[in-house]
Design a protein around this motif. Structure first.
Motif, PDB file in Angstrom:
ATOM      1  N   ARG A 350     112.270 -33.635  41.443  1.00  0.00           N
ATOM      2  CA  ARG A 350     113.381 -32.679  41.485  1.00  0.00           C
ATOM      3  C   ARG A 350     114.432 -33.115  42.500  1.00  0.00           C
ATOM      4  O   ARG A 350     115.632 -32.916  42.293  1.00  0.00           O
ATOM      5  CB  ARG A 350     112.860 -31.284  41.846  1.00  0.00           C
ATOM      6  CG  ARG A 350     111.922 -30.697  40.786  1.00  0.00           C
ATOM      7  CD  ARG A 350     111.307 -29.402  41.275  1.00  0.00           C
ATOM      8  NE  ARG A 350     112.311 -28.396  41.530  1.00  0.00           N
ATOM      9  CZ  ARG A 350     112.757 -27.521  40.612  1.00  0.00           C
ATOM     10  NH1 ARG A 350     112.263 -27.554  39.370  1.00  0.00           N
ATOM     11  NH2 ARG A 350     113.678 -26.631  40.908  1.00  0.00           N
ATOM     12  N   GLN A 351     113.955 -33.680  43.620  1.00  0.00           N
ATOM     13  CA  GLN A 351     114.880 -34.039  44.690  1.00  0.00           C
ATOM     14  C   GLN A 351     115.576 -35.379  44.393  1.00  0.00           C
ATOM     15  O   GLN A 351     114.929 -36.364  44.058  1.00  0.00           O
ATOM     16  CB  GLN A 351     114.123 -34.152  46.022  1.00  0.00           C
ATOM     17  CG  GLN A 351     113.459 -32.854  46.461  1.00  0.00           C
ATOM     18  CD  GLN A 351     114.485 -31.759  46.727  1.00  0.00           C
ATOM     19  OE1 GLN A 351     115.590 -32.019  47.223  1.00  0.00           O
ATOM     20  NE2 GLN A 351     114.128 -30.521  46.375  1.00  0.00           N
ATOM     21  N   ARG A 352     116.869 -35.370  44.574  1.00  0.00           N
ATOM     22  CA  ARG A 352     117.653 -36.556  44.267  1.00  0.00           C
ATOM     23  C   ARG A 352     117.302 -37.721  45.188  1.00  0.00           C
ATOM     24  O   ARG A 352     117.249 -38.881  44.756  1.00  0.00           O
ATOM     25  CB  ARG A 352     119.138 -36.197  44.402  1.00  0.00           C
ATOM     26  CG  ARG A 352     120.079 -37.341  44.086  1.00  0.00           C
ATOM     27  CD  ARG A 352     121.485 -36.829  43.940  1.00  0.00           C
ATOM     28  NE  ARG A 352     122.416 -37.930  43.806  1.00  0.00           N
ATOM     29  CZ  ARG A 352     123.610 -37.810  43.263  1.00  0.00           C
ATOM     30  NH1 ARG A 352     123.989 -36.655  42.776  1.00  0.00           N
ATOM     31  NH2 ARG A 352     124.420 -38.841  43.191  1.00  0.00           N
ATOM     32  N   HIS A 353     117.051 -37.460  46.472  1.00  0.00           N
ATOM     33  CA  HIS A 353     116.760 -38.546  47.399  1.00  0.00           C
ATOM     34  C   HIS A 353     115.414 -39.217  47.074  1.00  0.00           C
ATOM     35  O   HIS A 353     115.182 -40.363  47.440  1.00  0.00           O
ATOM     36  CB  HIS A 353     116.774 -38.039  48.847  1.00  0.00           C
ATOM     37  CG  HIS A 353     115.591 -37.186  49.201  1.00  0.00           C
ATOM     38  ND1 HIS A 353     115.552 -35.834  48.918  1.00  0.00           N
ATOM     39  CD2 HIS A 353     114.407 -37.490  49.795  1.00  0.00           C
ATOM     40  CE1 HIS A 353     114.391 -35.336  49.329  1.00  0.00           C
ATOM     41  NE2 HIS A 353     113.682 -36.315  49.862  1.00  0.00           N
ATOM     42  N   GLU A 354     114.527 -38.489  46.390  1.00  0.00           N
ATOM     43  CA  GLU A 354     113.276 -39.089  45.934  1.00  0.00           C
ATOM     44  C   GLU A 354     113.512 -39.952  44.702  1.00  0.00           C
ATOM     45  O   GLU A 354     112.952 -41.046  44.579  1.00  0.00           O
ATOM     46  CB  GLU A 354     112.249 -38.009  45.616  1.00  0.00           C
ATOM     47  CG  GLU A 354     111.651 -37.298  46.810  1.00  0.00           C
ATOM     48  CD  GLU A 354     110.560 -36.338  46.367  1.00  0.00           C
ATOM     49  OE1 GLU A 354     109.473 -36.828  45.999  1.00  0.00           O
ATOM     50  OE2 GLU A 354     110.800 -35.123  46.371  1.00  0.00           O
ATOM     51  N   ARG A 355     114.341 -39.444  43.810  1.00  0.00           N
ATOM     52  CA  ARG A 355     114.562 -40.158  42.555  1.00  0.00           C
ATOM     53  C   ARG A 355     115.154 -41.544  42.772  1.00  0.00           C
ATOM     54  O   ARG A 355     114.860 -42.481  42.042  1.00  0.00           O
ATOM     55  CB  ARG A 355     115.461 -39.341  41.620  1.00  0.00           C
ATOM     56  CG  ARG A 355     114.849 -38.050  41.136  1.00  0.00           C
ATOM     57  CD  ARG A 355     115.523 -37.544  39.874  1.00  0.00           C
ATOM     58  NE  ARG A 355     116.949 -37.272  40.052  1.00  0.00           N
ATOM     59  CZ  ARG A 355     117.463 -36.108  40.413  1.00  0.00           C
ATOM     60  NH1 ARG A 355     116.649 -35.085  40.678  1.00  0.00           N
ATOM     61  NH2 ARG A 355     118.759 -35.933  40.522  1.00  0.00           N
ATOM     62  N   LYS A 356     115.989 -41.675  43.786  1.00  0.00           N
ATOM     63  CA  LYS A 356     116.629 -42.975  44.014  1.00  0.00           C
ATOM     64  C   LYS A 356     115.634 -44.019  44.526  1.00  0.00           C
ATOM     65  O   LYS A 356     115.950 -45.210  44.569  1.00  0.00           O
ATOM     66  CB  LYS A 356     117.800 -42.835  44.975  1.00  0.00           C
ATOM     67  CG  LYS A 356     117.404 -42.578  46.415  1.00  0.00           C
ATOM     68  CD  LYS A 356     118.640 -42.470  47.302  1.00  0.00           C
ATOM     69  CE  LYS A 356     118.250 -42.250  48.767  1.00  0.00           C
ATOM     70  NZ  LYS A 356     119.447 -42.124  49.618  1.00  0.00           N
ATOM     71  N   GLN A 357     114.432 -43.582  44.936  1.00  0.00           N
ATOM     72  CA  GLN A 357     113.412 -44.529  45.366  1.00  0.00           C
ATOM     73  C   GLN A 357     112.569 -45.040  44.202  1.00  0.00           C
ATOM     74  O   GLN A 357     111.670 -45.866  44.390  1.00  0.00           O
ATOM     75  CB  GLN A 357     112.485 -43.873  46.396  1.00  0.00           C
ATOM     76  CG  GLN A 357     113.168 -43.565  47.714  1.00  0.00           C
ATOM     77  CD  GLN A 357     112.192 -43.052  48.742  1.00  0.00           C
ATOM     78  OE1 GLN A 357     111.207 -42.397  48.410  1.00  0.00           O
ATOM     79  NE2 GLN A 357     112.453 -43.348  50.009  1.00  0.00           N
ATOM     80  N   GLY A 358     112.841 -44.560  42.996  1.00  0.00           N
ATOM     81  CA  GLY A 358     112.052 -44.953  41.837  1.00  0.00           C
ATOM     82  C   GLY A 358     112.502 -46.263  41.216  1.00  0.00           C
ATOM     83  O   GLY A 358     113.299 -47.025  41.782  1.00  0.00           O
ATOM     84  N   ILE A 359     111.982 -46.528  40.024  1.00  0.00           N
ATOM     85  CA  ILE A 359     112.325 -47.735  39.258  1.00  0.00           C
ATOM     86  C   ILE A 359     113.610 -47.441  38.480  1.00  0.00           C
ATOM     87  O   ILE A 359     113.623 -46.545  37.628  1.00  0.00           O
ATOM     88  CB  ILE A 359     111.195 -48.092  38.278  1.00  0.00           C
ATOM     89  CG1 ILE A 359     109.853 -48.222  39.021  1.00  0.00           C
ATOM     90  CG2 ILE A 359     111.510 -49.364  37.520  1.00  0.00           C
ATOM     91  CD1 ILE A 359     108.649 -48.252  38.095  1.00  0.00           C
TER      92      ILE A 359
END
Length: 387
Positions: A350-359
């Motif tokens: 849900r959190q955008r700052h987490e999503r940017k750490q993905g693939i």
């Protein structure tokens, strides 16, 4: 064509065609020689055991003679004299023993000569034996196989070829006729042997898979040494290792094929030509041509990209450690273009700052959409020119 009569028989009937005769040895011939070899072995063993017993008896009698109280009052009888009792003084007894040992050594040498001759005859016959063509590997003899043949004249063979005959990579296996994907051992020039996963089905085949992300079973947030040497499971998620990739590429021109998949079942393919420097260049990725495929370039406009991890910052963004800011190790230009070694999310955070750490691959789904799977594979660029 005409056939020759069998050797050694007037009415034996026609023999198989000559080419068949030259390729296959008679099972009876092999069996007779093997039996003879076995008998020689048994004979040699019995001979040695009998000699040991004789020497023990000789030693016992010799010691008794040496300990006799008076000369000539007791005699020693030679156990090899077949019943002829020879009275021998101690010194003569020792000389006779030495002579007998020399005779035994000569007999053993003769036995060994016969043994070697039998071995040569058997090897000569085995050279005529052909494994079943259906069960032969495509071309590379580095794999162990046991061809069980239906033809009684051909026994089963175990082949243990030399590691020096390992292929340099998956493309060489493909050109040699291998068509099944799987794990193979390769040995590029100047490298120790190591295992790779070969994809023989994609396009022309012969691709060496260098990265796979399928289920998140392997943590890709690793340090420099792990990315250098490789980690994960070749059957599942893995990173082959920068050093191994460098040995495979040898700074030549290679195609890099990247397969991407999202969580809706859609897929995209990106391909470009590259070369890779060694560790002294931080395994710099050199882009040698434009990207092909439907997606736009997400590597950045830089033609040379060194590899970075959070403990070795080589990225092109001066004020940020991209690997630490995002996750994993990658050829970062600036932090927001692509990272196929980021964190694996089984569901979109849900959190955008987490999503940017993905693939992510920015030009497909954007930098905040963590992809479901990626596969990276390489193949010599020269194969593109082949028909």
């Amino acid at each position: 064509g005409r056939t020759r009569p069998r050797a050694g028989g007037a009415g034996a009937g026609p023999s198989p065609p000559r080419e068949h005769k030259s390729r296959f040895a008679s099972w009876d011939e092999v069996n007779v020689l093997a039996h003879g070899l076995l008998q020689l072995g048994h004979g040699l063993k019995e001979h040695v055991e009998r000699t040991k017993g004789q020497l023990r008896e000789l030693e016992r009698r010799g010691l008794g003679a040496l300990g006799a109280p008076s000369r000539g009052s007791r005699t020693a009888r030679a156990p090899w004299s077949d019943g002829a009792h020879l009275a021998l003084p101690p010194q003569s007894l020792m000389d006779a023993q030495n002579l007998r040992i020399e005779e035994l050594l000569q007999k053993i040498k003769q036995q060994q000569y016969k043994l070697d001759k039998q071995n040569l005859q058997i090897k000569s016959l085995q050279s005529k034996v052909s494994p079943c063509p259906v069960l032969q590997p495509p071309a590379w003899p580095y794999m162990l196989w046991v061809p069980w043949c239906d033809t009684p004249a051909v026994p089963a063979l175990l082949l243990f070829p030399s590691p020096a005959e390992l292929p340099e990579g998956c493309h060489q296996l493909f050109l040699a006729g291998q068509r099944s994907s799987g794990i193979f051992q390769v040995q590029p020039t100047g490298s120790q042997p190591f295992k790779v996963y070969c994809d023989m089905s994609a396009g022309k085949g012969g691709w060496t898979v260098i990265q796979r992300r399928m289920d998140g079973s392997v943590d890709f947030d690793q340090l420099w040494d792990a990315y250098k040497n490789g980690f994960g499971d070749l059957h599942g998620d893995f990173w082959l290792g920068l050093e191994k990739i460098h040995h495979l590429v040898q700074e030549g021109k290679y195609n890099l094929l990247i397969e991407l998949e999202d969580w809706e079942g859609n897929s995209q393919v990106v391909q470009f030509v590259f070369s890779l420097g060694g560790e002294s260049t931080a395994y710099t990725l050199n882009l040698l041509g434009p990207l092909s495929g439907e997606l736009e370039n997400a590597i950045g406009e830089f033609r040379q990209l060194p590899f970075s991890t959070r403990d070795r910052d080589h990225d092109l963004k001066a004020d940020t450690n991209c690997a630490k800011h995002l996750s994993g190790g990658w050829w970062f230009s600036t932090c927001g273009h692509a990272n196929l070694n980021g964190k694996y999310f089984r569901s979109i955070p849900r959190q955008r700052h987490e999503r940017k750490q993905g693939i992510f691959w920015k030009t497909w789904k954007g930098r905040y959409y963590p992809l479901k799977s990626t596969i990276m594979k390489i193949q010599p660029a020269a194969l593109e020119a082949e028909p």
